[in-house]
Scaffold this motif. Structure first.
Motif, PDB file in Angstrom:
ATOM      1  N   ASP A  63       0.703  -1.041  -0.023  1.00 12.38           N
ATOM      2  CA  ASP A  63       0.067  -0.361   0.084  1.00 12.38           C
ATOM      3  C   ASP A  63       1.267   1.528  -0.047  1.00 12.38           C
ATOM      4  OD1 ASP A  63      -2.273  -1.371  -0.046  1.00 12.38           O
ATOM      5  OD2 ASP A  63      -2.447  -1.717   2.267  1.00 12.38           O
ATOM      6  N   ALA A  64       1.822   1.343   1.243  1.00  9.96           N
ATOM      7  CA  ALA A  64       2.969   2.406   0.288  1.00  9.96           C
ATOM      8  C   ALA A  64       3.685   2.611  -0.198  1.00  9.96           C
ATOM      9  CB  ALA A  64       3.996   2.610   1.736  1.00  9.96           C
ATOM     10  N   PHE A  65       4.011   1.494  -1.367  1.00 10.05           N
ATOM     11  CA  PHE A  65       4.574   1.557  -2.243  1.00 10.05           C
ATOM     12  C   PHE A  65       3.404   2.238  -3.751  1.00 10.05           C
ATOM     13  CE2 PHE A  65       6.250  -0.419  -6.067  1.00 10.05           C
ATOM     14  CZ  PHE A  65       6.887   0.615  -6.847  1.00 10.05           C
ATOM     15  N   LEU A  66       2.266   1.723  -3.699  1.00  6.55           N
ATOM     16  CA  LEU A  66       1.235   2.505  -4.663  1.00  6.55           C
ATOM     17  C   LEU A  66       1.174   3.810  -4.086  1.00  6.55           C
ATOM     18  CD1 LEU A  66      -0.649  -0.599  -4.738  1.00  6.55           C
ATOM     19  CD2 LEU A  66       1.067  -0.213  -6.398  1.00  6.55           C
ATOM     20  N   GLY A  67       0.219   3.917  -3.041  1.00  4.56           N
ATOM     21  CA  GLY A  67       0.465   5.326  -2.735  1.00  4.56           C
ATOM     22  C   GLY A  67       1.836   6.172  -2.825  1.00  4.56           C
ATOM     23  N   MET A  68       2.678   5.738  -2.972  1.00  8.87           N
ATOM     24  CA  MET A  68       4.273   6.743  -2.934  1.00  8.87           C
ATOM     25  C   MET A  68       3.982   6.635  -4.423  1.00  8.87           C
ATOM     26  SD  MET A  68       7.294   6.437  -4.948  1.00  8.87           S
ATOM     27  CE  MET A  68       7.885   4.442  -4.974  1.00  8.87           C
TER      28      MET A  68
END
Length: 333
Positions: free
Chosen positions: A311-316
């Motif tokens: 989720d953090a990667f896609l959010g970034m």
């Protein structure tokens, strides 16, 4: 101490923007160190734009992904790796890793400086900005800069460091008005425009009507074209990334003003920070006193829990972060 470990694997190649379906969490027994290695329990993970490029072929499918990670040595079979020591290594996207001394670097603990800084301003992100300004751009006091994707990890680090180096007018681009306000109010940018507000060339010309000396390029495409037009004679372009193309499915943007590079004697140079590791101690010497004094702050978006790393990667990639995107283990240091 947990007896199982989690790793994240890439399961397919994305066409365009990746989704959670391109990844899988895989549970296994906690690995055991062999002679000459140590077991590290990871505490902080870095998710970075370059991971998107690697998804197109550099990452092996159905294998643990790599990335910069901070962890604590919990079991060692190498006297050079001390139990309890905090190390930086690249076997990220997993809760535990077995590393050799050559794969792990102990990180210094600076009083008053959060450990997470070693993934941001004191880590590869800050080192990228520092090398770009000092080795590639050869920034001199009073010179004017334009930084694209200025609200990202490298963009905020570039702004912080350029201010310390005595830069003149500091202009950035960002994806929202809120990010623009953060950069001018907190980081030290003089003006930041929302690149959705119009043609980049027009926005940059308005923000820097007298031109710029240096462009730090994290985006490419229309931003690069606009910067070439705004650069003064003997200007420099530092190529760091091409965010505009990472998820693109159409043909790359065609630059229409490349002759200006010759006509204005511009210099454009890219680099890999991995070729500049010898500069790490110099970065510490330059930045740490300002972190301790409070003159420089950390720009971080911290996501809690390894289970949220995708989720953090896609959010970034969607631009949901301000500063460095970091994942922290639940209850981590």
């Amino acid at each position: 101490m947990t007896e199982t470990a989690l790793t994240v694997h890439q399961t397919a190649r994305p066409h365009g923007f990746p989704t959670a379906g391109h990844f899988a969490f895989v549970e296994s027994a906690r690995p055991e160190p062999i002679p000459g290695t140590a077991l590290v329990e990871n505490l902080y993970w870095s998710v970075d734009p370059y991971h998107r490029e690697m998804m197109d072929g550099d990452f092996a499918l159905h294998a643990p992904l790599e990335g910069r990670t901070l962890g604590r040595v919990i079991e060692s079979r190498d006297p050079a790796l001390t139990e309890g020591e905090i190390v930086l290594h690249r076997q990220g996207w997993r809760t535990h890793a077995v590393v050799t001394r050559g794969e792990a670097r102990p990180v210094p603990r600076f009083d008053g400086v959060p450990l997470s800084a070693h993934l941001g301003l004191l880590g590869g992100t800050g080192l990228t900005a520092y090398v770009g300004l000092t080795r590639i751009a050869e920034l001199r006091a009073g010179q004017d800069l334009f930084v694209s994707a200025a609200a990202g990890g490298v963009g905020t680090a570039t702004g912080r460091l350029a201010r310390l180096m005595g830069a003149g007018r500091l202009v950035g681009s960002a994806g929202t008005a809120a990010k623009a306000a953060y950069l001018t109010e907190r980081v030290g940018y003089d003006e930041v425009f929302d690149y959705h507000a119009g043609p980049t060339a027009d926005l940059l010309s308005k923000a820097a009507p007298d031109g710029i000396d240096v462009y730090v390029d994290n985006v490419g495409g229309e931003h690069l074209e606009a910067a070439i037009s705004s650069l003064r004679e003997f200007g420099r372009i530092v190529r760091i990334g091409t965010l505009a193309q990472y998820n693109a499915t159409a043909a790359p943007y065609t630059l229409r003003n490349l002759p200006d590079i010759v006509e204005k004697s511009l210099r454009m140079e890219g680099f890999l920070v991995s070729n500049h590791r010898a500069v790490q101690e110099e970065l510490y010497e330059f930045v740490v006193p300002h972190l301790r004094s409070g003159r420089v702050g950390l720009d971080e978006t911290v996501v809690e829990g390894f289970e949220r790393i995708v989720d953090a990667f896609l959010g970034m990639l969607r631009g949901e972060n301000v500063g460095k995107m970091i994942v922290r283990a639940t209850g981590g240091a």
